[in-house]
Motif scaffolding. Sequence first.
Motif, PDB file in Angstrom:
ATOM      1  N   SER A  17      50.463  30.130  31.904  1.00  0.00           N
ATOM      2  CA  SER A  17      50.695  30.647  33.536  1.00  0.00           C
ATOM      3  C   SER A  17      50.424  32.099  33.615  1.00  0.00           C
ATOM      4  CB  SER A  17      51.950  30.345  33.843  1.00  0.00           C
ATOM      5  OG  SER A  17      53.087  30.910  33.051  1.00  0.00           O
ATOM      6  N   ASP A  39      56.570  24.321  27.286  1.00  0.00           N
ATOM      7  CA  ASP A  39      57.956  25.130  27.405  1.00  0.00           C
ATOM      8  C   ASP A  39      57.824  26.590  28.058  1.00  0.00           C
ATOM      9  OD1 ASP A  39      59.377  23.204  26.098  1.00  0.00           O
ATOM     10  OD2 ASP A  39      59.421  24.027  24.200  1.00  0.00           O
ATOM     11  N   VAL A  41      56.200  27.677  30.439  1.00  0.00           N
ATOM     12  CA  VAL A  41      55.670  27.453  31.763  1.00  0.00           C
ATOM     13  C   VAL A  41      56.467  27.107  32.651  1.00  0.00           C
ATOM     14  CG1 VAL A  41      53.741  26.837  33.220  1.00  0.00           C
ATOM     15  CG2 VAL A  41      53.307  27.251  31.083  1.00  0.00           C
ATOM     16  N   ALA A  42      56.779  27.559  33.888  1.00  0.00           N
ATOM     17  CA  ALA A  42      57.856  27.213  34.773  1.00  0.00           C
ATOM     18  C   ALA A  42      57.314  26.100  35.545  1.00  0.00           C
ATOM     19  CB  ALA A  42      58.396  28.397  35.458  1.00  0.00           C
ATOM     20  N   ILE A  43      58.458  25.401  36.177  1.00  0.00           N
ATOM     21  CA  ILE A  43      57.814  23.951  36.637  1.00  0.00           C
ATOM     22  C   ILE A  43      56.966  24.270  37.814  1.00  0.00           C
ATOM     23  CG2 ILE A  43      58.702  22.011  38.140  1.00  0.00           C
ATOM     24  CD1 ILE A  43      61.246  21.620  36.208  1.00  0.00           C
ATOM     25  N   GLU A  45      54.699  26.495  38.082  1.00  0.00           N
ATOM     26  CA  GLU A  45      53.662  27.082  37.687  1.00  0.00           C
ATOM     27  C   GLU A  45      52.727  26.147  36.749  1.00  0.00           C
ATOM     28  OE1 GLU A  45      55.341  30.511  35.718  1.00  0.00           O
ATOM     29  OE2 GLU A  45      54.561  31.776  37.333  1.00  0.00           O
ATOM     30  N   LYS A  46      53.311  24.951  36.921  1.00  0.00           N
ATOM     31  CA  LYS A  46      52.431  23.913  35.737  1.00  0.00           C
ATOM     32  C   LYS A  46      50.841  23.622  36.392  1.00  0.00           C
ATOM     33  CE  LYS A  46      55.913  22.654  33.040  1.00  0.00           C
ATOM     34  NZ  LYS A  46      55.774  22.863  31.654  1.00  0.00           N
TER      35      LYS A  46
END
Length: 298
Positions: A17, A39, A41-43, A45-46
Amino acid sequence: MQHPVRPRRSVLYMPGSRQRALEKARTLPADALILDLEDAVAIAEKDTARSLVAAAVREKGFGRREVIVRINGLDTQWGEADLEMAAFVAPDAILIPKVEDPDTVTYVARRLATLGASDKVAIWAMMETPLAMLRAPEIAASHPRLACLVMGTNDLVKELHAEHTETRTPVITALGLCLLAARAHKLAILDGVYNAIKDEEALAQSCRQGKEFGMDGKTLIHPSQIDVTNRIFAPSPEEIDLAKRYVAAFREAEAAGRGVAVVDGRLVENLHVETAKRLLEQAEMIGALEADLAAAAE
């Protein structure tokens, strides 16, 4: 399916990301790069990460280094889209998280074939749960596209309700099971990460332990860990010199009709020569990779 042997001393996770991190990855002296969609990458920002990683792989610029895309789990809302993207842009390998059975690997292999992915796109499998350890032989034998097992020791320690220790006693059995499975099926295997990014001596100790176990290299979480890992997992000048002398002495012994040679007071048989040749091949590949990186930096 024959997978090429490549240097994998240092295999660095890079967050998919972060545009700047992906750009920096092209300049780092790691042997391989895992562009991570899971792991790191925040949800929220997927989807952005998927687009950034796709662009980075298409643009190339990584030289001889392997580029691996770690997708999200296929049981998540992002996994299938990640897999389709990776099949299209064709990195060197696709890393599947939390593999617990051979069916997961065979499913990904079938999807890659359906999506028209090149045969050169390998599958790597994260081994990070107790069930994965118990099924390591079946996973390792699951499909010809599978080329490497990657130890996920952080998740494994969590699942075991164990503790992180310098000796790694809680995960020794797991490491051994996966190492046996990998070698039985001619796969590469990578050691888990070391979490203390500022403790070089402890990292070096972990690397030495992994090398002694027989690991091909180590996964890393920070660029500062690359130099130590590369140094320890590379053959030393002394090891290279001894390997050359083993090969030369055995060649002379064979020419004289003998099945063994003696080097520095030690018997040298064919099995020792095979190990020496593998070490020399590794040193040659590392030299080529480092020369490529040096040329790119000029």
